[in-house]
Design an enzyme around this catalytic site. Structure first.
Site, mmCIF file in Angstrom:
data_model
loop_
_atom_site.group_PDB
_atom_site.id
_atom_site.type_symbol
_atom_site.label_atom_id
_atom_site.label_comp_id
_atom_site.label_asym_id
_atom_site.label_seq_id
_atom_site.Cartn_x
_atom_site.Cartn_y
_atom_site.Cartn_z
ATOM 1 C CG ASP A 25 -1.920 -1.071 1.281
ATOM 2 O OD1 ASP A 25 -2.022 -1.815 0.289
ATOM 3 O OD2 ASP A 25 -2.644 -1.171 2.284
ATOM 4 C CG ASP A 63 -11.274 -1.558 -0.516
ATOM 5 O OD1 ASP A 63 -10.381 -2.395 -0.411
ATOM 6 O OD2 ASP A 63 -11.177 -0.547 -1.239
#
Ligand code: 1PR
Length: 523
Positions: A224, A379
């Protein structure tokens, strides 16, 4: 000097990087003349058969290619570069191929997930210069939905099992072509490319003989990435998506260095997620593109990039479509792109109209780069309910009851890194995205992310059972046993982790060593 045929779609960057890494220079084909004068020609293909043949025709490259092949000049086709040699493909039934080899390219007909994505083996049928230094049990990286079916079996170079045995390479004199991607197959692939580049290699058969090949479960390292408060691009990691600790963005290292470390440690793929891409438009956020370029120079496994892939109008009124963003990523070394927030909006609209527009990011990118290049990153967050009929969503019965003792939950899709929820559930989202042409699902789970509690098996099982494209299980890995749990209890094709790799708690090799006796993996 190697001549490379780039017809303008897909990631030829990684093939160029691999050839340059091996000490050769690359000349890109500008005209038919360059093909005719090539000493060795490499034709990597990514995307769709029809658009490839149309572009070759527009650029007047078909005739020179046919002449080059007929003269038995050294040729290495990769993936679509293999399909092009055949009479035609079911992918574009009205568009002829080069017809150098008799036969058709057909879509996989199997219960296994299609595309066939991942590391699989090869069974060698013929001696070849390509096999020098290789053993037959080595694995190479495949990503395709169609495979060639030659009429004459004597041109088969190698075969692979995926539901059934298919031709994964052909050889006719100096013309060779493989279905897999040597440029994405780590050291094995580099060796194979080197064998093609060298002169005077002997034709050999590998030492060991494999009876049946098996696709491996993939272990993926995820990075990330975002700018920290000083403006440096860092790898970060959140707890349930909160990446700040004492007010500062956690800094777990530099993206290019970490990616290199994971490649050397045996990661089967590497994923970069530009986690603030929803607010910083990637084409203005050039460091991420630079990260990709630098990484792909030395990392020869597939690279996926996500974050900010959507239509966008900048402050000057200039419009960019999602395809422009994806193209910039592919040109910089990405093999797959991943779409998060925009996929939720696309599915939301689809559910309201029931109509495909043909214009969504999923459809446009899949049309040009192929389904396999489009990953959907979901998500989701659990929302507990007492009764499945309480909501108009696909609901899962759970062993982990909710705060009020609820025995059911649905998985609400979120956008902008979990900041906003939408009225779409993860199972429906995955199904609609598959319909629209997505090739793979990256299934995160905000409840589990960064917790080290293990993957959300209930979520992964529910989504994987609802689609026929591969699913990457993500979020919550805390130890090697968690990978075994997800592979034993769901049909997920791969598992991704971030925190445990970044913090050196569980190295990739340890995960693989632990899995090896029970799960097919690439060593
Ligand atoms: O919405 O298209 O711009 O894409 C943004 C992308 O960035 C999405 O793929 C979204 O998942 C990701 N993202 C956005 N915010 C965050 C955040 O953490 N604040 N990261 C974020 C998501 C999830 C995983 C993570 C695993 C494994 N990260 O990929 O790496 O959960 O973690 P673990 O092994 O440590 O548990 P768009």
């Amino acid at each position: 000097m190697i001549t490379l045929l780039d017809y303008g779609a897909g990631n030829v960057r990684s093939v160029i990087n691999a050839i340059e890494q091996l000490g050769e220079t690359v000349k890109i084909v500008e005209s038919g003349e360059d093909i005719l004068s090539a000493q060795k020609l490499v034709f990597p293909g990514v995307g769709a058969f029809g658009s490839m043949m149309e572009i070759l025709a527009q650029k007047e490259l078909i005739r020179p290619l046919k002449i080059y092949l007929e003269k038995n000049r050294p040729f290495l086709g990769i993936c679509l570069g293999l399909h092009a040699l055949f009479d035609g493909s079911d992918e574009a039934p009205n568009i002829p191929g080069l017809g150098f080899i008799s036969g058709q390219v057909k879509r996989f007909k199997t219960d296994l997930s299609v595309p066939h994505i991942g590391w699989n083996g090869i069974i060698c049928h013929q001696p070849s210069i390509l096999w020098n230094g290789l053993e037959e049990q080595e694995k190479v990286y495949f990503v395709h939905s169609y495979h060639a079916v030659p009429e004459k079996k004597d041109i088969i170079l190698c075969a692979t099992d995926y539901g059934y045995r298919f031709t994964s390479g052909i050889q006719s004199g100096n013309v060779m072509a493989v279905q897999f991607h040597p440029e994405k197959s780590g050291q094995t692939g580099l060796r194979l490319l080197q064998n093609f580049l060298k002169t005077n290699e002997q034709k050999v058969l590998p030492h060991l003989s494999t009876k049946k090949t098996k696709i491996s479960k993939r272990i993926i390292a995820c990075l990330d990435v975002r700018a920290n408060d000083h403006g440096d691009l860092v790898v970060t990691k959140g707890d349930q998506y909160d990446v700040r600790e004492k007010g500062n963005v956690r800094n777990l290292g530099k993206p290019v260095e970490l990616a290199q470390r994971y490649y050397e440690a045996g990661a089967d793929e590497i994923t970069f997620l530009n986690i603030t891409g929803f607010r910083d438009f990637p084409l203005e956020d050039m460091p991420m593109i630079e990260v990709l370029k630098q990484t792909s120079q030395n990392v020869f496994v597939p690279l996926t990039i996500g974050g900010g892939i959507r239509d966008y109008t900048d402050a000057n009124g200039q419009f960019y479509c999602a395809l422009d963003v994806a193209s910039a990523y592919f040109r910089s070394g990405a093999d797959k792109i991943s779409i998060g927030s925009d996929a939720v909006d696309i599915v939301d609209s689809y559910l309201q109209t029931g109509q495909k527009t043909g214009k969504s990011a999923i459809e446009t990118i899949a049309r040009v780069y192929g389904n396999q290049a489009v990953v959907i990153s979901i998500d989701p967050k659990r929302v507990y309910v007492f009764d499945p009929d309480d909501v108009a969503h696909q609901v899962v019965s759970t062993r982990y009851s909710g705060p009020g003792g609820e025995q059911y939950c649905w998985y609400q899709c979120t956008v902008k890194g979990g900041r906003e929820g939408r009225n779409v559930d993860a199972i429906t989202l995955a199904q609609v995205c598959e319909k629209l042409g997505a090739g793979e699902i990256l299934l995160n789970c905000i409840d589990r992310d960064g917790t080290n509690l293990g993957f959300d098996i209930e979520l992964i099982h529910a989504v994987r059972s609802a689609v026929s494209i591969p699913v990457i299980a993500s979020s919550g890995a805390g130890c090697a046993e968690h990978f075994l749990d997800v592979f034993a209890q769901t049909k997920a094709e791969s598992a991704l982790a971030a925190g445990i790799f970044h913090r050196n708690e569980v190295p990739i090799q340890e995960v693989k060593r632990f899995l090896a006796p029970q799960v097919e993996i690439r060593q």
